[in-house]
Design an enzyme around this catalytic site. Structure first.
Site, PDB file in Angstrom:
ATOM      1  N   LEU A  53      44.862  50.180  32.564  1.00 43.37           N
ATOM      2  CA  LEU A  53      45.339  50.182  33.959  1.00 43.37           C
ATOM      3  C   LEU A  53      46.580  49.325  34.134  1.00 43.37           C
ATOM      4  O   LEU A  53      47.385  49.550  35.016  1.00 43.37           O
ATOM      5  CB  LEU A  53      44.247  49.660  34.895  1.00 43.37           C
ATOM      6  CG  LEU A  53      42.973  50.485  35.008  1.00 43.37           C
ATOM      7  CD1 LEU A  53      41.923  49.709  35.795  1.00 43.37           C
ATOM      8  CD2 LEU A  53      43.272  51.819  35.679  1.00 43.37           C
ATOM      9  N   GLY A  54      46.703  48.328  33.321  1.00 46.83           N
ATOM     10  CA  GLY A  54      47.857  47.438  33.470  1.00 46.83           C
ATOM     11  C   GLY A  54      47.624  46.158  32.715  1.00 46.83           C
ATOM     12  O   GLY A  54      46.686  46.031  31.916  1.00 46.83           O
ATOM     13  N   GLU A  55      48.517  45.238  32.984  1.00 52.08           N
ATOM     14  CA  GLU A  55      48.479  43.958  32.286  1.00 52.08           C
ATOM     15  C   GLU A  55      48.185  42.884  33.327  1.00 52.08           C
ATOM     16  O   GLU A  55      48.853  42.841  34.367  1.00 52.08           O
ATOM     17  CB  GLU A  55      49.860  43.726  31.650  1.00 52.08           C
ATOM     18  CG  GLU A  55      49.962  42.542  30.745  1.00 52.08           C
ATOM     19  CD  GLU A  55      49.517  42.865  29.317  1.00 52.08           C
ATOM     20  OE1 GLU A  55      49.728  44.009  28.878  1.00 52.08           O
ATOM     21  OE2 GLU A  55      48.963  41.955  28.669  1.00 52.08           O
ATOM     22  N   PHE A  58      45.378  37.499  32.083  1.00 49.68           N
ATOM     23  CA  PHE A  58      44.611  37.124  30.899  1.00 49.68           C
ATOM     24  C   PHE A  58      44.720  38.131  29.763  1.00 49.68           C
ATOM     25  O   PHE A  58      44.218  37.905  28.680  1.00 49.68           O
ATOM     26  CB  PHE A  58      43.136  36.964  31.263  1.00 49.68           C
ATOM     27  CG  PHE A  58      42.887  35.801  32.174  1.00 49.68           C
ATOM     28  CD1 PHE A  58      43.025  34.499  31.715  1.00 49.68           C
ATOM     29  CD2 PHE A  58      42.536  36.004  33.488  1.00 49.68           C
ATOM     30  CE1 PHE A  58      42.801  33.421  32.545  1.00 49.68           C
ATOM     31  CE2 PHE A  58      42.298  34.936  34.330  1.00 49.68           C
ATOM     32  CZ  PHE A  58      42.441  33.640  33.864  1.00 49.68           C
ATOM     33  N   GLY A  59      45.328  39.257  30.046  1.00 49.76           N
ATOM     34  CA  GLY A  59      45.404  40.296  29.034  1.00 49.76           C
ATOM     35  C   GLY A  59      45.330  41.650  29.700  1.00 49.76           C
ATOM     36  O   GLY A  59      45.587  41.771  30.898  1.00 49.76           O
ATOM     37  N   LYS A  60      44.945  42.647  28.926  1.00 49.58           N
ATOM     38  CA  LYS A  60      44.964  44.010  29.468  1.00 49.58           C
ATOM     39  C   LYS A  60      43.790  44.264  30.417  1.00 49.58           C
ATOM     40  O   LYS A  60      42.729  43.657  30.291  1.00 49.58           O
ATOM     41  CB  LYS A  60      44.928  45.007  28.308  1.00 49.58           C
ATOM     42  CG  LYS A  60      46.195  44.917  27.453  1.00 49.58           C
ATOM     43  CD  LYS A  60      46.537  46.241  26.808  1.00 49.58           C
ATOM     44  CE  LYS A  60      48.014  46.301  26.466  1.00 49.58           C
ATOM     45  NZ  LYS A  60      48.298  45.985  25.072  1.00 49.58           N
ATOM     46  N   VAL A  61      44.059  45.156  31.367  1.00 46.62           N
ATOM     47  CA  VAL A  61      43.013  45.599  32.295  1.00 46.62           C
ATOM     48  C   VAL A  61      42.778  47.081  32.025  1.00 46.62           C
ATOM     49  O   VAL A  61      43.738  47.855  31.954  1.00 46.62           O
ATOM     50  CB  VAL A  61      43.435  45.368  33.764  1.00 46.62           C
ATOM     51  CG1 VAL A  61      42.324  45.758  34.723  1.00 46.62           C
ATOM     52  CG2 VAL A  61      43.842  43.905  33.996  1.00 46.62           C
ATOM     53  N   LYS A  78      38.594  43.415  32.777  1.00 49.35           N
ATOM     54  CA  LYS A  78      39.649  42.461  32.419  1.00 49.35           C
ATOM     55  C   LYS A  78      39.226  41.784  31.128  1.00 49.35           C
ATOM     56  O   LYS A  78      38.268  41.018  31.103  1.00 49.35           O
ATOM     57  CB  LYS A  78      39.846  41.421  33.521  1.00 49.35           C
ATOM     58  CG  LYS A  78      40.489  42.015  34.753  1.00 49.35           C
ATOM     59  CD  LYS A  78      40.989  40.973  35.734  1.00 49.35           C
ATOM     60  CE  LYS A  78      41.564  41.678  36.955  1.00 49.35           C
ATOM     61  NZ  LYS A  78      42.046  40.742  37.978  1.00 49.35           N
ATOM     62  N   ASP A 175      48.265  33.723  47.579  1.00 56.29           N
ATOM     63  CA  ASP A 175      49.125  34.807  47.112  1.00 56.29           C
ATOM     64  C   ASP A 175      48.706  36.134  47.735  1.00 56.29           C
ATOM     65  O   ASP A 175      48.659  37.159  47.063  1.00 56.29           O
ATOM     66  CB  ASP A 175      49.074  34.872  45.580  1.00 56.29           C
ATOM     67  CG  ASP A 175      50.229  35.677  44.993  1.00 56.29           C
ATOM     68  OD1 ASP A 175      51.160  36.031  45.751  1.00 56.29           O
ATOM     69  OD2 ASP A 175      50.182  35.959  43.780  1.00 56.29           O
ATOM     70  N   ARG A 179      50.550  43.857  47.132  1.00 59.32           N
ATOM     71  CA  ARG A 179      50.350  44.134  45.695  1.00 59.32           C
ATOM     72  C   ARG A 179      49.022  43.570  45.202  1.00 59.32           C
ATOM     73  O   ARG A 179      48.534  43.978  44.147  1.00 59.32           O
ATOM     74  CB  ARG A 179      51.511  43.557  44.870  1.00 59.32           C
ATOM     75  CG  ARG A 179      51.588  42.060  44.910  1.00 59.32           C
ATOM     76  CD  ARG A 179      52.744  41.428  44.134  1.00 59.32           C
ATOM     77  NE  ARG A 179      52.801  40.007  44.498  1.00 59.32           N
ATOM     78  CZ  ARG A 179      53.417  39.537  45.565  1.00 59.32           C
ATOM     79  NH1 ARG A 179      54.102  40.348  46.333  1.00 59.32           N
ATOM     80  NH2 ARG A 179      53.370  38.248  45.883  1.00 59.32           N
ATOM     81  N   ASN A 180      48.459  42.607  45.915  1.00 56.24           N
ATOM     82  CA  ASN A 180      47.201  41.986  45.514  1.00 56.24           C
ATOM     83  C   ASN A 180      46.000  42.497  46.304  1.00 56.24           C
ATOM     84  O   ASN A 180      44.952  41.844  46.325  1.00 56.24           O
ATOM     85  CB  ASN A 180      47.317  40.463  45.608  1.00 56.24           C
ATOM     86  CG  ASN A 180      48.252  39.919  44.550  1.00 56.24           C
ATOM     87  OD1 ASN A 180      48.392  40.536  43.482  1.00 56.24           O
ATOM     88  ND2 ASN A 180      48.911  38.814  44.831  1.00 56.24           N
ATOM     89  N   ASP A 193      43.146  40.052  42.952  1.00 55.63           N
ATOM     90  CA  ASP A 193      44.024  39.115  42.274  1.00 55.63           C
ATOM     91  C   ASP A 193      43.697  37.665  42.535  1.00 55.63           C
ATOM     92  O   ASP A 193      44.384  36.970  43.267  1.00 55.63           O
ATOM     93  CB  ASP A 193      45.497  39.362  42.581  1.00 55.63           C
ATOM     94  CG  ASP A 193      46.347  38.627  41.560  1.00 55.63           C
ATOM     95  OD1 ASP A 193      45.897  38.514  40.412  1.00 55.63           O
ATOM     96  OD2 ASP A 193      47.417  38.126  41.927  1.00 55.63           O
TER      97      ASP A 193
HETATM   98  P1  ADP Z   1      45.140  39.765  36.941  1.00 59.82           P
HETATM   99  O1  ADP Z   1      44.628  39.440  38.309  1.00 59.82           O
HETATM  100  O2  ADP Z   1      44.179  39.421  35.855  1.00 59.82           O
HETATM  101  O3  ADP Z   1      46.496  39.217  36.689  1.00 59.82           O
HETATM  102  P2  ADP Z   1      45.666  42.348  37.993  1.00 59.82           P
HETATM  103  O4  ADP Z   1      44.683  42.254  39.099  1.00 59.82           O
HETATM  104  O5  ADP Z   1      47.092  42.198  38.359  1.00 59.82           O
HETATM  105  O6  ADP Z   1      45.277  41.343  36.862  1.00 59.82           O
HETATM  106  O7  ADP Z   1      45.448  43.733  37.287  1.00 59.82           O
HETATM  107  C1  ADP Z   1      46.398  44.386  36.474  1.00 59.82           C
HETATM  108  C2  ADP Z   1      46.435  45.860  36.809  1.00 59.82           C
HETATM  109  O8  ADP Z   1      45.135  46.435  36.829  1.00 59.82           O
HETATM  110  C3  ADP Z   1      47.040  46.142  38.180  1.00 59.82           C
HETATM  111  O9  ADP Z   1      47.929  47.231  38.029  1.00 59.82           O
HETATM  112  C4  ADP Z   1      45.891  46.537  39.048  1.00 59.82           C
HETATM  113  O10 ADP Z   1      46.297  47.526  39.971  1.00 59.82           O
HETATM  114  C5  ADP Z   1      44.861  47.066  38.073  1.00 59.82           C
HETATM  115  N1  ADP Z   1      43.519  46.672  38.552  1.00 59.82           N
HETATM  116  C6  ADP Z   1      43.038  45.414  38.622  1.00 59.82           C
HETATM  117  N2  ADP Z   1      41.801  45.387  39.116  1.00 59.82           N
HETATM  118  C7  ADP Z   1      41.465  46.665  39.381  1.00 59.82           C
HETATM  119  C8  ADP Z   1      40.297  47.300  39.935  1.00 59.82           C
HETATM  120  N3  ADP Z   1      39.235  46.581  40.303  1.00 59.82           N
HETATM  121  N4  ADP Z   1      40.312  48.631  40.070  1.00 59.82           N
HETATM  122  C9  ADP Z   1      41.386  49.353  39.705  1.00 59.82           C
HETATM  123  N5  ADP Z   1      42.521  48.820  39.197  1.00 59.82           N
HETATM  124  C10 ADP Z   1      42.563  47.493  39.026  1.00 59.82           C
END
Ligand code: ADP
Length: 333
Positions: A53-55, A58-61, A78, A175, A179-180, A193
Protein backbone atom coordinates in the site's frame (compact mmCIF):
# COMPACT_ATOMS: atom_id res chain seq x y z
CA UNK A 1 -1.04 -19.98 2.81
CA UNK A 2 -2.39 -20.00 6.30
CA UNK A 3 -0.95 -22.12 9.03
CA UNK A 4 -2.29 -23.08 12.38
CA UNK A 5 -2.99 -20.09 14.53
CA UNK A 6 -1.79 -19.39 17.98
CA UNK A 7 -4.37 -18.37 20.48
CA UNK A 8 -5.23 -14.72 20.45
CA UNK A 9 -3.86 -13.96 23.84
CA UNK A 10 -3.86 -10.42 25.17
CA UNK A 11 -0.40 -8.97 25.46
CA UNK A 12 1.01 -8.02 28.79
CA UNK A 13 2.20 -4.46 29.00
CA UNK A 14 5.57 -5.84 30.05
CA UNK A 15 5.91 -7.49 26.65
CA UNK A 16 5.70 -4.13 25.04
CA UNK A 17 8.57 -2.19 26.48
CA UNK A 18 8.33 1.13 28.15
CA UNK A 19 5.69 3.49 29.36
CA UNK A 20 7.81 6.48 28.52
CA UNK A 21 5.73 8.79 26.38
CA UNK A 22 8.03 11.77 26.69
CA UNK A 23 10.02 10.88 23.61
CA UNK A 24 7.04 10.04 21.43
CA UNK A 25 7.62 12.71 18.84
CA UNK A 26 4.28 12.66 17.17
CA UNK A 27 1.37 11.54 19.22
CA UNK A 28 1.54 12.83 22.73
CA UNK A 29 -0.11 11.06 25.53
CA UNK A 30 -0.55 13.14 28.64
CA UNK A 31 -1.63 10.45 31.03
CA UNK A 32 -0.20 7.07 31.71
CA UNK A 33 -2.01 3.86 30.96
CA UNK A 34 -2.12 0.87 33.20
CA UNK A 35 -2.77 -2.82 33.03
CA UNK A 36 -2.99 -5.24 30.19
CA UNK A 37 -3.27 -4.39 26.54
CA UNK A 38 -6.22 -6.14 25.04
CA UNK A 39 -5.24 -6.49 21.43
CA UNK A 40 -4.95 -9.98 20.02
CA UNK A 41 -1.66 -11.50 19.06
CA UNK A 42 -1.51 -13.43 15.78
CA UNK A 43 1.14 -15.52 14.13
CA UNK A 44 2.55 -14.54 10.74
CA UNK A 45 1.14 -17.74 9.28
CA UNK A 46 -2.34 -16.30 9.79
CA UNK A 47 -1.54 -13.28 7.66
CA UNK A 48 -1.45 -13.43 3.90
CA UNK A 49 0.44 -10.47 2.48
CA UNK A 50 -1.36 -9.05 -0.53
CA UNK A 51 -0.31 -5.89 -2.36
CA UNK A 52 1.93 -3.14 -1.04
CA UNK A 53 0.00 0.00 0.00
CA UNK A 54 2.86 2.35 0.63
CA UNK A 55 5.77 3.21 2.79
CA UNK A 56 5.30 4.24 6.40
CA UNK A 57 7.60 5.51 9.10
CA UNK A 58 8.55 1.98 10.17
CA UNK A 59 8.68 0.25 6.82
CA UNK A 60 6.29 -1.04 4.22
CA UNK A 61 2.53 -1.11 4.64
CA UNK A 62 0.66 -3.98 2.98
CA UNK A 63 -2.88 -4.99 2.40
CA UNK A 64 -3.24 -8.31 4.16
CA UNK A 65 -5.80 -11.03 4.68
CA UNK A 66 -6.00 -12.12 8.29
CA UNK A 67 -7.42 -15.53 8.96
CA UNK A 68 -9.01 -16.03 12.37
CA UNK A 69 -11.74 -18.29 13.64
CA UNK A 70 -12.31 -19.60 10.15
CA UNK A 71 -13.00 -16.13 8.78
CA UNK A 72 -10.90 -13.81 6.67
CA UNK A 73 -10.64 -10.10 7.40
CA UNK A 74 -8.76 -7.56 5.32
CA UNK A 75 -6.19 -5.60 7.29
CA UNK A 76 -3.46 -3.07 6.70
CA UNK A 77 -0.21 -4.59 7.91
CA UNK A 78 2.54 -2.28 9.10
CA UNK A 79 5.67 -4.39 9.10
CA UNK A 80 8.78 -3.20 10.86
CA UNK A 81 11.63 -3.10 8.35
CA UNK A 82 14.43 -5.60 8.68
CA UNK A 83 17.57 -4.40 10.42
CA UNK A 84 15.62 -1.73 12.31
CA UNK A 85 17.75 -0.12 14.99
CA UNK A 86 17.00 -0.77 18.63
CA UNK A 87 15.53 2.71 18.86
CA UNK A 88 13.18 2.14 15.92
CA UNK A 89 12.10 -1.19 17.43
CA UNK A 90 11.41 0.57 20.70
CA UNK A 91 9.42 3.29 18.88
CA UNK A 92 7.44 0.59 17.09
CA UNK A 93 6.54 -1.13 20.33
CA UNK A 94 5.78 2.16 22.03
CA UNK A 95 3.44 3.05 19.22
CA UNK A 96 1.55 -0.22 19.82
CA UNK A 97 1.43 0.58 23.48
CA UNK A 98 -0.06 4.00 22.74
CA UNK A 99 -2.62 3.19 20.12
CA UNK A 100 -3.89 -0.10 21.45
CA UNK A 101 -5.92 1.77 24.03
CA UNK A 102 -7.77 3.80 21.43
CA UNK A 103 -11.06 2.50 20.10
CA UNK A 104 -13.53 4.70 18.29
CA UNK A 105 -15.51 4.56 15.06
CA UNK A 106 -13.55 7.52 13.69
CA UNK A 107 -10.06 6.33 14.62
CA UNK A 108 -8.25 3.74 12.50
CA UNK A 109 -8.02 1.05 15.15
CA UNK A 110 -5.30 -1.50 15.63
CA UNK A 111 -6.90 -4.94 15.45
CA UNK A 112 -3.91 -7.00 16.44
CA UNK A 113 -0.18 -7.54 16.35
CA UNK A 114 2.26 -10.25 15.33
CA UNK A 115 5.31 -9.82 17.53
CA UNK A 116 6.59 -13.33 18.03
CA UNK A 117 8.46 -13.61 14.76
CA UNK A 118 10.06 -11.16 12.37
CA UNK A 119 8.98 -9.00 10.73
CA UNK A 120 7.13 -7.51 13.68
CA UNK A 121 3.70 -6.40 12.47
CA UNK A 122 0.86 -4.16 13.51
CA UNK A 123 -2.52 -4.93 11.97
CA UNK A 124 -5.06 -2.19 11.34
CA UNK A 125 -8.60 -2.24 10.05
CA UNK A 126 -8.38 -1.91 6.29
CA UNK A 127 -9.54 1.41 4.84
CA UNK A 128 -10.50 0.54 1.28
CA UNK A 129 -10.78 4.07 -0.14
CA UNK A 130 -7.34 5.24 0.89
CA UNK A 131 -6.36 8.58 2.35
CA UNK A 132 -8.76 11.50 2.44
CA UNK A 133 -6.47 13.85 0.54
CA UNK A 134 -6.31 11.54 -2.49
CA UNK A 135 -10.00 10.79 -2.13
CA UNK A 136 -10.86 14.51 -2.33
CA UNK A 137 -8.45 15.25 -5.16
CA UNK A 138 -9.92 12.43 -7.22
CA UNK A 139 -13.34 14.10 -7.01
CA UNK A 140 -12.31 17.74 -7.43
CA UNK A 141 -14.38 19.69 -9.96
CA UNK A 142 -14.32 20.48 -12.80
CA UNK A 143 -12.76 17.17 -13.90
CA UNK A 144 -14.36 15.30 -10.97
CA UNK A 145 -18.02 15.36 -10.01
CA UNK A 146 -17.50 16.83 -6.56
CA UNK A 147 -19.28 15.39 -3.54
CA UNK A 148 -22.83 15.99 -2.29
CA UNK A 149 -22.99 18.65 0.47
CA UNK A 150 -24.12 16.03 3.01
CA UNK A 151 -21.09 13.86 2.22
CA UNK A 152 -18.79 16.82 2.89
CA UNK A 153 -20.58 17.48 6.19
CA UNK A 154 -20.30 13.84 7.20
CA UNK A 155 -16.57 13.84 6.50
CA UNK A 156 -16.20 16.96 8.67
CA UNK A 157 -18.33 15.38 11.37
CA UNK A 158 -16.43 12.07 11.37
CA UNK A 159 -13.09 13.80 11.84
CA UNK A 160 -14.43 16.08 14.58
CA UNK A 161 -15.83 13.03 16.43
CA UNK A 162 -12.53 11.16 16.18
CA UNK A 163 -10.68 14.22 17.44
CA UNK A 164 -13.16 14.73 20.27
CA UNK A 165 -12.42 11.16 21.34
CA UNK A 166 -8.64 11.68 21.14
CA UNK A 167 -8.87 14.99 23.03
CA UNK A 168 -11.03 13.42 25.74
CA UNK A 169 -8.25 10.85 26.20
CA UNK A 170 -5.71 13.66 26.52
CA UNK A 171 -4.09 12.89 23.21
CA UNK A 172 -2.69 15.65 21.09
CA UNK A 173 -2.32 14.49 17.49
CA UNK A 174 0.04 17.26 16.24
CA UNK A 175 -0.31 16.26 12.62
CA UNK A 176 -4.00 16.32 11.79
CA UNK A 177 -4.31 16.79 8.02
CA UNK A 178 -6.41 15.23 5.25
CA UNK A 179 -3.44 13.02 4.24
CA UNK A 180 -3.61 11.47 7.72
CA UNK A 181 -7.28 10.53 7.55
CA UNK A 182 -8.44 7.38 5.78
CA UNK A 183 -11.73 6.55 4.08
CA UNK A 184 -13.50 3.22 4.55
CA UNK A 185 -15.45 1.29 1.97
CA UNK A 186 -18.68 2.79 3.32
CA UNK A 187 -17.27 6.34 3.29
CA UNK A 188 -16.57 6.61 7.02
CA UNK A 189 -13.55 8.81 7.61
CA UNK A 190 -11.16 7.86 10.39
CA UNK A 191 -8.09 9.49 11.83
CA UNK A 192 -4.85 7.66 11.20
CA UNK A 193 -1.15 8.18 11.18
CA UNK A 194 0.08 7.90 14.66
CA UNK A 195 3.53 7.50 13.16
CA UNK A 196 5.81 9.73 11.21
CA UNK A 197 5.08 9.06 7.56
CA UNK A 198 6.45 12.35 6.37
CA UNK A 199 8.47 11.33 3.38
CA UNK A 200 5.52 10.75 1.08
CA UNK A 201 4.23 14.29 1.33
CA UNK A 202 7.54 15.97 2.07
CA UNK A 203 6.45 19.27 0.52
CA UNK A 204 3.84 19.59 3.29
CA UNK A 205 6.53 19.61 5.95
CA UNK A 206 9.12 22.17 6.88
CA UNK A 207 12.50 21.34 8.30
CA UNK A 208 13.42 23.46 11.29
CA UNK A 209 17.17 23.89 11.55
CA UNK A 210 17.62 20.51 9.88
CA UNK A 211 15.85 18.83 12.82
CA UNK A 212 12.32 17.60 12.56
CA UNK A 213 9.96 18.22 9.67
CA UNK A 214 6.95 20.30 10.60
CA UNK A 215 3.57 20.57 8.87
CA UNK A 216 3.60 24.38 9.05
CA UNK A 217 0.56 24.82 6.79
CA UNK A 218 -1.56 23.07 9.44
CA UNK A 219 0.05 24.80 12.43
CA UNK A 220 -1.16 27.79 14.48
CA UNK A 221 1.09 30.70 15.41
CA UNK A 222 1.88 29.33 18.89
CA UNK A 223 3.15 26.03 17.44
CA UNK A 224 5.21 27.81 14.80
CA UNK A 225 6.62 30.33 17.25
CA UNK A 226 7.05 28.35 20.44
CA UNK A 227 6.71 24.70 19.41
CA UNK A 228 3.58 24.50 21.57
CA UNK A 229 1.25 21.62 20.62
CA UNK A 230 -2.04 21.29 22.47
CA UNK A 231 -5.64 20.28 21.82
CA UNK A 232 -6.14 23.93 20.81
CA UNK A 233 -3.44 23.60 18.16
CA UNK A 234 -5.20 20.42 16.95
CA UNK A 235 -8.35 22.59 16.63
CA UNK A 236 -6.48 25.00 14.35
CA UNK A 237 -5.31 22.03 12.23
CA UNK A 238 -8.89 20.77 12.15
CA UNK A 239 -9.93 24.13 10.66
CA UNK A 240 -7.31 23.64 7.95
CA UNK A 241 -8.66 20.12 7.32
CA UNK A 242 -12.13 21.67 6.82
CA UNK A 243 -10.50 24.00 4.31
CA UNK A 244 -8.94 20.99 2.54
CA UNK A 245 -12.30 19.22 2.43
CA UNK A 246 -14.15 22.19 0.92
CA UNK A 247 -11.36 22.92 -1.53
CA UNK A 248 -11.13 19.25 -2.61
CA UNK A 249 -7.59 18.69 -1.50
CA UNK A 250 -5.81 21.88 -2.50
CA UNK A 251 -2.63 22.54 -0.57
CA UNK A 252 -3.27 25.25 2.03
CA UNK A 253 -1.54 28.54 1.06
CA UNK A 254 -1.00 27.05 -2.37
CA UNK A 255 1.77 28.81 -4.29
CA UNK A 256 3.57 30.11 -1.20
CA UNK A 257 6.76 28.68 0.22
CA UNK A 258 6.82 27.32 3.74
CA UNK A 259 8.84 30.34 4.83
CA UNK A 260 6.21 32.66 3.34
CA UNK A 261 3.47 30.67 5.06
CA UNK A 262 5.22 31.12 8.40
CA UNK A 263 5.29 34.91 7.87
CA UNK A 264 1.63 34.93 6.84
CA UNK A 265 0.43 32.90 9.81
CA UNK A 266 2.52 35.00 12.20
CA UNK A 267 1.05 38.11 10.59
CA UNK A 268 -2.50 36.87 11.17
CA UNK A 269 -3.37 36.32 7.52
CA UNK A 270 -5.89 33.51 7.16
CA UNK A 271 -6.90 31.21 4.34
CA UNK A 272 -9.75 32.53 2.19
CA UNK A 273 -13.00 30.66 1.79
CA UNK A 274 -12.81 27.80 -0.72
CA UNK A 275 -14.99 28.22 -3.82
CA UNK A 276 -18.67 27.41 -3.09
CA UNK A 277 -18.04 26.99 0.61
CA UNK A 278 -21.18 27.78 2.64
CA UNK A 279 -20.67 30.87 4.82
CA UNK A 280 -21.43 29.11 8.14
CA UNK A 281 -18.77 26.49 7.36
CA UNK A 282 -16.19 29.17 6.57
CA UNK A 283 -17.16 30.92 9.76
CA UNK A 284 -16.42 27.67 11.67
CA UNK A 285 -13.00 27.51 10.00
CA UNK A 286 -12.25 31.06 11.10
CA UNK A 287 -13.29 30.26 14.66
CA UNK A 288 -10.73 27.42 14.64
CA UNK A 289 -8.11 29.97 13.52
CA UNK A 290 -8.63 32.45 16.35
CA UNK A 291 -5.26 33.77 17.38
CA UNK A 292 -5.85 33.14 21.09
CA UNK A 293 -5.98 29.36 21.55
CA UNK A 294 -8.62 29.54 24.32
CA UNK A 295 -11.00 31.42 22.06
CA UNK A 296 -11.16 28.55 19.56
CA UNK A 297 -14.17 26.21 19.91
CA UNK A 298 -13.50 22.79 21.41
CA UNK A 299 -14.21 19.55 19.53
CA UNK A 300 -17.47 18.98 21.37
CA UNK A 301 -18.81 22.35 20.21
CA UNK A 302 -17.63 21.62 16.68
CA UNK A 303 -19.31 18.20 16.65
CA UNK A 304 -22.55 19.80 17.87
CA UNK A 305 -22.44 22.62 15.36
CA UNK A 306 -21.94 20.25 12.44
CA UNK A 307 -24.61 17.88 13.79
CA UNK A 308 -27.11 20.75 13.77
CA UNK A 309 -26.38 21.34 10.10
CA UNK A 310 -26.76 17.62 9.39
CA UNK A 311 -30.11 17.63 11.25
CA UNK A 312 -31.24 20.59 9.16
CA UNK A 313 -30.53 18.56 6.02
CA UNK A 314 -27.39 20.52 5.18
CA UNK A 315 -25.26 23.52 6.03
CA UNK A 316 -27.23 26.65 5.02
CA UNK A 317 -26.05 27.19 1.46
CA UNK A 318 -25.16 30.83 1.73
CA UNK A 319 -22.09 31.39 -0.38
CA UNK A 320 -19.40 33.49 1.22
CA UNK A 321 -19.66 36.93 -0.35
CA UNK A 322 -16.71 38.39 -2.18
CA UNK A 323 -16.48 41.06 0.49
CA UNK A 324 -16.20 38.36 3.12
CA UNK A 325 -13.18 36.73 1.61
CA UNK A 326 -10.05 38.40 2.68
CA UNK A 327 -6.77 36.59 2.79
CA UNK A 328 -5.45 33.86 0.59
CA UNK A 329 -7.45 31.77 -1.79
CA UNK A 330 -4.93 29.56 -3.39
CA UNK A 331 -6.58 28.10 -6.39
CA UNK A 332 -4.32 27.19 -9.26
CA UNK A 333 -5.37 29.13 -12.36
P1 ADP B 1 2.97 5.31 8.97
O1 ADP B 1 1.89 5.95 9.79
O2 ADP B 1 3.52 4.07 9.58
O3 ADP B 1 4.03 6.27 8.57
P2 ADP B 1 1.11 5.47 6.82
O4 ADP B 1 -0.09 5.54 7.68
O5 ADP B 1 1.55 6.74 6.19
O6 ADP B 1 2.29 4.82 7.62
O7 ADP B 1 0.84 4.40 5.71
C1 ADP B 1 1.53 4.31 4.48
C2 ADP B 1 0.55 4.05 3.36
O8 ADP B 1 -0.32 2.97 3.66
C3 ADP B 1 -0.34 5.25 3.06
O9 ADP B 1 -0.39 5.39 1.66
C4 ADP B 1 -1.69 4.88 3.58
O10 ADP B 1 -2.69 5.41 2.75
C5 ADP B 1 -1.69 3.37 3.56
N1 ADP B 1 -2.43 2.88 4.74
C6 ADP B 1 -2.06 3.02 6.03
N2 ADP B 1 -2.96 2.50 6.86
C7 ADP B 1 -3.95 2.00 6.10
C8 ADP B 1 -5.20 1.34 6.38
N3 ADP B 1 -5.57 1.08 7.63
N4 ADP B 1 -5.96 0.98 5.34
C9 ADP B 1 -5.58 1.24 4.08
N5 ADP B 1 -4.44 1.88 3.74
C10 ADP B 1 -3.62 2.25 4.74
Amino acid sequence: IYGNSRLNSPIEMSELLTNNFANQPHLTRNTRGNGVLRIPQYSLSQIKFLEELGEGAFGKVYKGALKKNGETQFVAVKALKENASAKTQADFRREIDLISELTHDNIVCIVGVALREEPLCMLFEFMARGDLHEFLMGRAPPSGKGLPPMRLLNIASNIASGMQYLASHHYVHRDLAARNCLVSDDFIVKISDFGLSRDIYSSDYYRVQSKSLLPVRWMPPESILYGKFTTESDIWSYGVVLWEIYSYGLQPYYGYSNQEVISMVRGGELLAAPANCPAPMYSLMRDCWKHTPQRRPNFEEIVNRIQEWINMGGCPEIAVSEAGTSGFGHRPS
